[in-house]
Design a protein around this motif. Structure first.
Motif, PDB file in Angstrom:
ATOM      1  N   GLU A   1       1.869  -0.051   7.509  1.00 25.93           N
ATOM      2  CA  GLU A   1       0.541   0.153   8.081  1.00 25.93           C
ATOM      3  C   GLU A   1       0.478  -0.509   9.454  1.00 25.93           C
ATOM      4  O   GLU A   1       0.130  -1.680   9.588  1.00 25.93           O
ATOM      5  CB  GLU A   1      -0.526  -0.447   7.153  1.00 25.93           C
ATOM      6  CG  GLU A   1      -0.637   0.225   5.804  1.00 25.93           C
ATOM      7  CD  GLU A   1      -1.185   1.637   5.912  1.00 25.93           C
ATOM      8  OE1 GLU A   1      -1.954   1.913   6.861  1.00 25.93           O
ATOM      9  OE2 GLU A   1      -0.837   2.466   5.047  1.00 25.93           O
TER      10      GLU A   1
ATOM     11  N   LEU B   1      -6.157  -3.280   1.866  1.00 28.24           N
ATOM     12  CA  LEU B   1      -6.002  -3.943   3.170  1.00 28.24           C
ATOM     13  C   LEU B   1      -7.182  -4.870   3.456  1.00 28.24           C
ATOM     14  O   LEU B   1      -7.022  -5.933   4.050  1.00 28.24           O
ATOM     15  CB  LEU B   1      -5.867  -2.899   4.283  1.00 28.24           C
ATOM     16  CG  LEU B   1      -4.591  -2.046   4.225  1.00 28.24           C
ATOM     17  CD1 LEU B   1      -4.534  -1.100   5.424  1.00 28.24           C
ATOM     18  CD2 LEU B   1      -3.344  -2.919   4.173  1.00 28.24           C
TER      19      LEU B   1
ATOM     20  N   THR C   1       0.814  -1.228   0.000  1.00 26.74           N
ATOM     21  CA  THR C   1       0.000   0.000   0.000  1.00 26.74           C
ATOM     22  C   THR C   1       0.844   1.273   0.000  1.00 26.74           C
ATOM     23  O   THR C   1       0.316   2.371   0.035  1.00 26.74           O
ATOM     24  CB  THR C   1      -0.928   0.042   1.240  1.00 26.74           C
ATOM     25  OG1 THR C   1      -0.112  -0.023   2.417  1.00 26.74           O
ATOM     26  CG2 THR C   1      -1.911  -1.112   1.243  1.00 26.74           C
ATOM     27  N   SER C   2       2.177   1.131  -0.099  1.00 29.80           N
ATOM     28  CA  SER C   2       3.047   2.310   0.024  1.00 29.80           C
ATOM     29  C   SER C   2       2.942   3.263  -1.157  1.00 29.80           C
ATOM     30  O   SER C   2       3.228   4.445  -1.037  1.00 29.80           O
ATOM     31  CB  SER C   2       4.507   1.883   0.182  1.00 29.80           C
ATOM     32  OG  SER C   2       4.648   1.170   1.384  1.00 29.80           O
TER      33      SER C   2
ATOM     34  N   THR D   1       5.305  -4.023   5.626  1.00 30.76           N
ATOM     35  CA  THR D   1       4.311  -2.937   5.622  1.00 30.76           C
ATOM     36  C   THR D   1       4.687  -1.803   6.551  1.00 30.76           C
ATOM     37  O   THR D   1       5.475  -1.960   7.489  1.00 30.76           O
ATOM     38  CB  THR D   1       2.913  -3.477   5.994  1.00 30.76           C
ATOM     39  OG1 THR D   1       1.971  -2.423   5.837  1.00 30.76           O
ATOM     40  CG2 THR D   1       2.875  -3.986   7.416  1.00 30.76           C
TER      41      THR D   1
ATOM     42  N   VAL E   1      -5.918   3.020   0.287  1.00 34.65           N
ATOM     43  CA  VAL E   1      -5.229   1.988   1.053  1.00 34.65           C
ATOM     44  C   VAL E   1      -6.221   0.964   1.599  1.00 34.65           C
ATOM     45  O   VAL E   1      -6.002  -0.243   1.556  1.00 34.65           O
ATOM     46  CB  VAL E   1      -4.422   2.632   2.209  1.00 34.65           C
ATOM     47  CG1 VAL E   1      -3.921   1.582   3.178  1.00 34.65           C
ATOM     48  CG2 VAL E   1      -3.263   3.436   1.640  1.00 34.65           C
TER      49      VAL E   1
ATOM     50  N   ASN F   1       1.807  10.477  12.770  1.00 36.50           N
ATOM     51  CA  ASN F   1       0.435  10.183  12.391  1.00 36.50           C
ATOM     52  C   ASN F   1      -0.619  10.761  13.329  1.00 36.50           C
ATOM     53  O   ASN F   1      -1.801  10.515  13.169  1.00 36.50           O
ATOM     54  CB  ASN F   1       0.244   8.673  12.260  1.00 36.50           C
ATOM     55  CG  ASN F   1       0.931   8.151  11.024  1.00 36.50           C
ATOM     56  OD1 ASN F   1       0.415   8.259   9.920  1.00 36.50           O
ATOM     57  ND2 ASN F   1       2.136   7.635  11.208  1.00 36.50           N
TER      58      ASN F   1
END
Lengths: 259, 218, 222
Positions: A209, A190, A178-179, A207, A186, A257
């Motif tokens: 994530e 997932l 998903t990068s 990952t 995303v 984040n």
């Protein structure tokens, strides 16, 4: 069931003078989901690429269901495995890439059906049928006739997953799947991976994530400077680790984040 | 094969090679002036000028060079203009090269991201300063390698002026071929001299490209 | 130039145009075939062979087409290669263009993203299948614009064949001009004719290009 699906033992790998993997040990059991996390340049993608021998490791051994990949032990020492045997092993290992790597001149259906025809030797009609079923499974049956250039990143990655799954692999490797995606895309990828884990697929995932890793992984392995410095259940690695490098990495991640 | 014949006329061949290089240099210089004007016309605000520039490029890139050269030659003869063949040859090479160089220059100017001019405008640069300090230095850097390539192409194309009787490398190779009855050796020698010149130019081009690329990062 | 004169020479002009088209198409096909072979051989891991192919390409690209034609047509008989003017013209066009086509194909191969080949390896495709099903189609699609451009250039190069007396359009036109003393009118007509021809070929080429590479059109960000 006693045998590990992937058994990595003392694997080392250098690019020229740069040593990227240092005697790595890791094993993944059948139906287990293991996430590899760590800072960029830590060697996690290289380790993953060694598992299906897209990258040749220098020493140590990697076994898939007990069978050594990439090399053959002979009386005189170790030799590269015959290309034919390597292809045979790779058929059983699905791989999903960061940049999807769909073939741009084939439709979504063509991308999924191509390996079935060429590698599994299925007749065209059967390959197409199975490919369509796979696209349906990742929610893209209506995009079967679209070329990759016309699909969003998330859709392309789901087609890439369907392509790997159609081969009915024994295990799946995900290299930062998903990068390369826009944040809003995303989730759909997932979700497909989560379903796959729930069905009992053996998965090794590189990952960034952390949320996904915390919820889906059975085990987290943290790599830094080519070594696995911590591994265990998500709860332990994410919340109870005493390893300073892990704590620092997670702290940076949280700082970036939260707002 | 008799290479003593070639050695015998080597001085003759090398003088002819110098003529070829001189013709090409004059042609590329004339072409640059024409190319810059045509490029300016194609980028101007005036619709008629843009059309005219587009027409020029389309015509001189569309018509084979040999036809262009003969056209000029016959044109001058038709109207009784007494112009030396060398001038006609350089004019022909320059007119044709001008069309290609106009496109090279236009591509180079277009390759500079519009954002850079915008950034300069936002900082209060005058339009002329933007042109002089931001656009032109980058455009020339981008245009240099294709311009050297254009020179190589023109040098090879200049062999066609042999048909209007100028004693350049191809013509002299023909003369040696007919004098010695050894066309294979003569043309091989002529070809090798072209090759040597072009390899030197290509090496220079690669060198220039490296230098410019290095300059670009500082 | 009177209409009667033109009518008189029309058959030879039409025949000349036929020879032009023949030389152009045969020369291009030959050039594409040799160029493709050179690019494929260049992928073999054999340094001496690569060195040889490199020399082949550099020599053909570093010398004027006219000199190559003279060498082939006038010099050929001295090394036992006796060709008619037209045959020498076609062979010359083919050899000359093969060097450019080889470079176009080489760039096409280099433009195939490594990841798409890795994807094929990861599903266990054989090297042959990877070449025919993945590398070649992607490489060829990316070379279409350059090939079209080269074909347009070659259509113009055919006039050079008139110098070694290949009876193509330019040659017929010059014959007519010499016999009727209408050199200027003739060459003027030639210029207009080739201009229109090249414009037309370019336009058809662009349309073909769009058609052949439509599926490759990507959105700005992959």
């Amino acid at each position: 069931m006693s045998e590990a699906m992937i058994e990595i033992k003392r694997v080392s790998k250098s690019f020229g003078a740069l040593q990227v993997l240092r005697e790595v040990d890791l094993s993944v059991a059948r139906s287990e989901v293991v996430c590899l996390i760590g800072p960029s340049g830590s060697g996690k993608s290289t380790l993953l690429r060694c598992v299906n021998f897209l990258e040749a490791y220098d020493s140590g051994e990697i076994r898939i269901e007990g069978r050594l990949i990439g090399y053959r032990d002979e009386p005189g020492g170790r030799r590269p495995m015959p290309a034919r045997d390597l292809r045979e092993m790779r058929r059983e290992i699905g791989m999903v890439f960061q940049h999807f790597n769909l073939w741009p001149h084939m439709t979504a259906l063509g991308n999924v059906a191509e390996p079935l025809k060429r590698v599994r030797g299925l007749p065209a009609s059967e390959a197409d049928e199975r490919a369509l079923a796979m696209l349906k499974r990742v929610g893209l049956a209506d995009k079967a006739a679209a070329y990759p250039g016309k699909l969003s990143g998330g859709q392309q990655q789901r087609v890439a997953i369907a392509r790997a799954l159609a081969m009915q692999p024994r295990l799946m490797l995900f290299d930062e799947p998903t990068s390369a995606l826009d944040p809003e895309l995303v989730g759909e990828v997932l979700e497909v991976m989560r379903d796959l884990a729930a069905e009992g697929m053996t998965m090794l995932i590189v990952t960034h994530e952390m949320g996904f890793a915390a919820h889906v992984a059975d085990r987290i392995a943290f790599i830094d400077s080519g070594r696995i410095v911590e591994q265990g259940p998500p709860k332990k690695v994410f919340h109870e680790s005493a390893e300073p490098r892990v704590r620092q990495f997670l702290q940076t991640y949280h700082d970036r984040n939260s707002f | 094969m008799r290479f003593d014949i070639i050695l015998h006329s080597l001085g003759y061949l090398l003088r002819a090679a110098a003529v070829t290089v001189a013709l090409s240099l004059a042609g590329i210089a004339l072409g640059f002036v024409i190319g810059a004007l045509v490029c300016a016309a194609r980028r101007s605000g005036d619709r008629f000028l843009r059309r005219l520039g587009g027409f020029y490029v389309s015509f001189f890139r569309g018509v084979p060079l040999l036809v262009q050269l003969l056209f000029i030659y016959y044109f001058l003869a038709e109207y009784g203009l007494d112009v030396p063949a060398v001038v006609a040859a350089i004019g022909g090479l320059g007119l044709a090269s001008g069309a290609y160089q106009a496109e090279i220059l236009r591509g180079a100017l277009n390759a500079t991201p519009a954002g850079q001019a915008e950034a300069a405008t936002a900082l209060g640069f005058a339009p002329f300063d933007i042109w002089r300090r931001i656009l032109l230095p980058q455009a020339l850097r981008i245009a240099a390698p294709p311009l050297i390539n254009e020179f190589i192409l023109l040098l090879k194309a200049s062999s066609l002026v042999s048909v209007v009787g100028i004693a350049e490398l191809t013509r002299v190779s023909m003369n040696i071929a007919s004098m010695t009855y050894r066309p294979f050796e003569a043309y091989l020698a002529g070809g090798m001299i072209y090759l040597a010149i072009n390899l030197c130019l290509a090496a220079f081009g690669a060198f220039a490209e490296r230098r410019l690329a290095a300059g670009g990062s500082t | 130039m009177s209409f009667a004169v033109l009518l008189h020479y029309l058959p030879s002009l039409i025949a000349g145009f036929g020879v032009t088209v023949l030389c152009w198409s045969a020369g291009s096909i030959l050039g594409l075939a040799i160029g493709f072979a050179v690019a494929l051989l260049n992928r073999l891991p054999a340094p001496p062979l690569r060195w040889l192919l490199r020399a082949y390409v550099e020599i053909l690209r570093g010398t004027p087409f006219l000199v190559q034609l003279f060498l082939l047509y006038a010099g050929g008989p001295y090394i036992g290669l006796r060709l008619s003017a037209t045959a020498a013209g076609i062979l010359g066009l083919g050899l000359y263009s093969s060097a450019y086509f080889a470079e176009i194909f080489r760039a096409g191969f280099a433009a195939v993203p490594q990841g798409q080949i890795e994807a094929a390896m990861s599903v266990g495709m054989t090297p042959g299948d990877i070449l025919w099903r993945v590398t070649l189609p992607i490489a060829l699609a990316s070379t279409v614009p350059a090939i079209v451009n080269m074909l347009v250039i070659l259509s113009k190069e055919t006039v050079v064949l008139s110098i070694i007396t290949v009876p193509e359009l330019m040659y017929q036109m010059q014959t007519m001009a010499a016999e009727t003393f209408t050199a200027f009118d003739a060459i003027f007509a030639m210029a207009i004719f080739y201009w229109l021809l090249v414009e037309a070929v370019s336009r058809v080429g662009r349309r073909l290009e769009i058609k052949l590479t439509a599926f490759m059109a990507r959105e700005a960000s992959a």
